[in-house]
Design a protein around this motif. Sequence first.
Motif, mmCIF file in Angstrom:
data_model
loop_
_atom_site.group_PDB
_atom_site.id
_atom_site.type_symbol
_atom_site.label_atom_id
_atom_site.label_comp_id
_atom_site.label_asym_id
_atom_site.label_seq_id
_atom_site.Cartn_x
_atom_site.Cartn_y
_atom_site.Cartn_z
ATOM 1 N N ASP A 1 0.806 -1.211 0.000
ATOM 2 C CA ASP A 1 0.000 0.000 0.000
ATOM 3 C C ASP A 1 0.844 1.268 0.000
ATOM 4 N N THR A 2 2.149 1.132 -0.204
ATOM 5 C CA THR A 2 3.039 2.297 -0.132
ATOM 6 C C THR A 2 2.753 3.302 -1.239
ATOM 7 N N VAL A 3 2.547 2.810 -2.453
ATOM 8 C CA VAL A 3 2.313 3.718 -3.584
ATOM 9 C C VAL A 3 0.887 3.602 -4.126
ATOM 10 N N GLY A 4 0.034 2.873 -3.417
ATOM 11 C CA GLY A 4 -1.364 2.786 -3.811
ATOM 12 C C GLY A 4 -1.697 1.700 -4.806
ATOM 13 N N ILE A 5 -0.704 0.919 -5.206
ATOM 14 C CA ILE A 5 -0.934 -0.202 -6.110
ATOM 15 C C ILE A 5 0.155 -1.232 -5.863
ATOM 16 N N ALA A 6 -0.157 -2.495 -6.119
ATOM 17 C CA ALA A 6 0.752 -3.580 -5.778
ATOM 18 C C ALA A 6 1.248 -4.297 -7.035
ATOM 19 N N LYS A 7 2.273 -5.132 -6.866
ATOM 20 C CA LYS A 7 2.739 -5.998 -7.955
ATOM 21 C C LYS A 7 1.572 -6.885 -8.410
ATOM 22 N N PRO A 8 1.459 -7.191 -9.688
ATOM 23 C CA PRO A 8 2.472 -7.085 -10.745
ATOM 24 C C PRO A 8 2.573 -5.728 -11.440
ATOM 25 N N ASP A 9 1.828 -4.724 -10.982
ATOM 26 C CA ASP A 9 2.056 -3.389 -11.525
ATOM 27 C C ASP A 9 3.510 -2.999 -11.265
ATOM 28 N N PRO A 10 4.165 -2.355 -12.199
ATOM 29 C CA PRO A 10 5.580 -2.018 -11.998
ATOM 30 C C PRO A 10 5.818 -0.857 -11.051
ATOM 31 N N ALA A 11 4.781 -0.078 -10.714
ATOM 32 C CA ALA A 11 4.976 1.143 -9.925
ATOM 33 C C ALA A 11 5.687 0.893 -8.595
ATOM 34 N N PRO A 12 5.300 -0.128 -7.804
ATOM 35 C CA PRO A 12 6.012 -0.320 -6.535
ATOM 36 C C PRO A 12 7.459 -0.747 -6.720
ATOM 37 N N ILE A 13 7.762 -1.502 -7.768
ATOM 38 C CA ILE A 13 9.157 -1.870 -8.017
ATOM 39 C C ILE A 13 9.960 -0.645 -8.440
ATOM 40 N N HIS A 14 9.372 0.202 -9.276
ATOM 41 C CA HIS A 14 10.050 1.451 -9.636
ATOM 42 C C HIS A 14 10.293 2.305 -8.390
ATOM 43 N N ALA A 15 9.312 2.345 -7.478
ATOM 44 C CA ALA A 15 9.479 3.117 -6.238
ATOM 45 C C ALA A 15 10.583 2.528 -5.375
ATOM 46 N N MET A 16 10.648 1.202 -5.296
ATOM 47 C CA MET A 16 11.712 0.535 -4.547
ATOM 48 C C MET A 16 13.081 0.933 -5.074
ATOM 49 N N ILE A 17 13.229 0.927 -6.396
ATOM 50 C CA ILE A 17 14.515 1.266 -7.017
ATOM 51 C C ILE A 17 14.862 2.725 -6.753
ATOM 52 N N ALA A 18 13.897 3.614 -6.953
ATOM 53 C CA ALA A 18 14.157 5.045 -6.767
ATOM 54 C C ALA A 18 14.532 5.354 -5.321
ATOM 55 N N ARG A 19 13.816 4.754 -4.372
ATOM 56 C CA ARG A 19 14.079 5.022 -2.958
ATOM 57 C C ARG A 19 15.402 4.427 -2.495
ATOM 58 N N ALA A 20 15.895 3.426 -3.220
ATOM 59 C CA ALA A 20 17.197 2.850 -2.896
ATOM 60 C C ALA A 20 18.345 3.593 -3.573
ATOM 61 N N GLY A 21 18.034 4.609 -4.351
ATOM 62 C CA GLY A 21 19.072 5.418 -4.975
ATOM 63 C C GLY A 21 19.263 5.185 -6.454
ATOM 64 N N GLY A 22 18.517 4.256 -7.030
ATOM 65 C CA GLY A 22 18.586 4.002 -8.458
ATOM 66 C C GLY A 22 19.770 3.142 -8.863
ATOM 67 N N GLY A 23 19.725 2.639 -10.079
ATOM 68 C CA GLY A 23 20.791 1.795 -10.597
ATOM 69 C C GLY A 23 20.251 0.488 -11.148
ATOM 70 N N ARG A 24 21.151 -0.292 -11.711
ATOM 71 C CA ARG A 24 20.766 -1.573 -12.305
ATOM 72 C C ARG A 24 20.267 -2.519 -11.210
ATOM 73 N N THR A 25 19.102 -3.098 -11.430
ATOM 74 C CA THR A 25 18.409 -3.853 -10.386
ATOM 75 C C THR A 25 17.971 -5.212 -10.902
ATOM 76 N N ILE A 26 17.996 -6.190 -10.012
ATOM 77 C CA ILE A 26 17.412 -7.498 -10.264
ATOM 78 C C ILE A 26 16.463 -7.801 -9.109
ATOM 79 N N PHE A 27 15.383 -8.541 -9.393
ATOM 80 C CA PHE A 27 14.366 -8.787 -8.362
ATOM 81 C C PHE A 27 14.177 -10.281 -8.147
ATOM 82 N N ILE A 28 14.005 -10.660 -6.876
ATOM 83 C CA ILE A 28 13.888 -12.064 -6.481
ATOM 84 C C ILE A 28 12.532 -12.283 -5.824
ATOM 85 N N GLY A 29 11.817 -13.324 -6.262
ATOM 86 C CA GLY A 29 10.502 -13.589 -5.689
ATOM 87 C C GLY A 29 10.060 -15.022 -5.874
#
Length: 237
Positions: A157-185
């Motif tokens: 509920d951090t950005v108002g929508i959950a995965k599989p929408d990309p918005a929360p993953i984009h927010a995760m990357i931006a809040r971590a400072g940005g850069g090349r990212t890989i995701f584990i699930g």
Amino acid sequence: MFGLPLPPRSRHGAAMAKIPFDIVGFDLDGTLIDTSGDLAAAVNHAIATIDRPPFPVEAIRPFVGKGAKVMLERALDASGGYDDATLAQLLPVLLDYYQANLSAHSVPYPGLVAAMDALAAAGVKLAICTNKAERFTLPLMDQLGLTSRFASIVGGDTVGIAKPDPAPIHAMIARAGGGRTIFIGDTINDIAGARNAGIPSIAVSFGFLDGPVENLAADAVIDHFDALLPLLESWPQ
């Protein structure tokens, strides 16, 4: 005369290859943390109020992975059926109990802490993107003593929508400072979310799967966190 700095070394003593990611992102339930014991306790508490018998933890695992409502629906269906009124009655009972008992049985998966230590030593930032609401996610990570290890933690509920929408993953990357990212699930929401966000993914075979791990179509699969560092070190630069 001073020589050049020695390259970092793995726990096996060999020189460690550079990891070609700035951020490694993780799902929470079924990926970082085995929360099945506490989720099972919450389900059993809720269904006991309508005189349904408890499930063993192993029976609840297949119910987990798509949120508390779906988990409760599956449990009720398997224990004698339900209607919308029963579901609406029991969901807050389950959630309140779970919030009060987040970490009685929940533990990091084997090899996780060592893998996180190695990633941090290699200069990689760690992050979380989970569909679990912040009111459960943040206290759970605090209670397990893991919060400080993560550069960002994004809940369902951090950005108002959950995965599989990309918005929360984009927010995760931006809040971590940005850069090349890989995701584990461990679920299709994780792998599809990564794909929708335009980043590679790794599936864990030990999570809350509701089918063969190959069906998730991740870029790679690991069976234990001991395999994570070698996999990342060998990833194309």
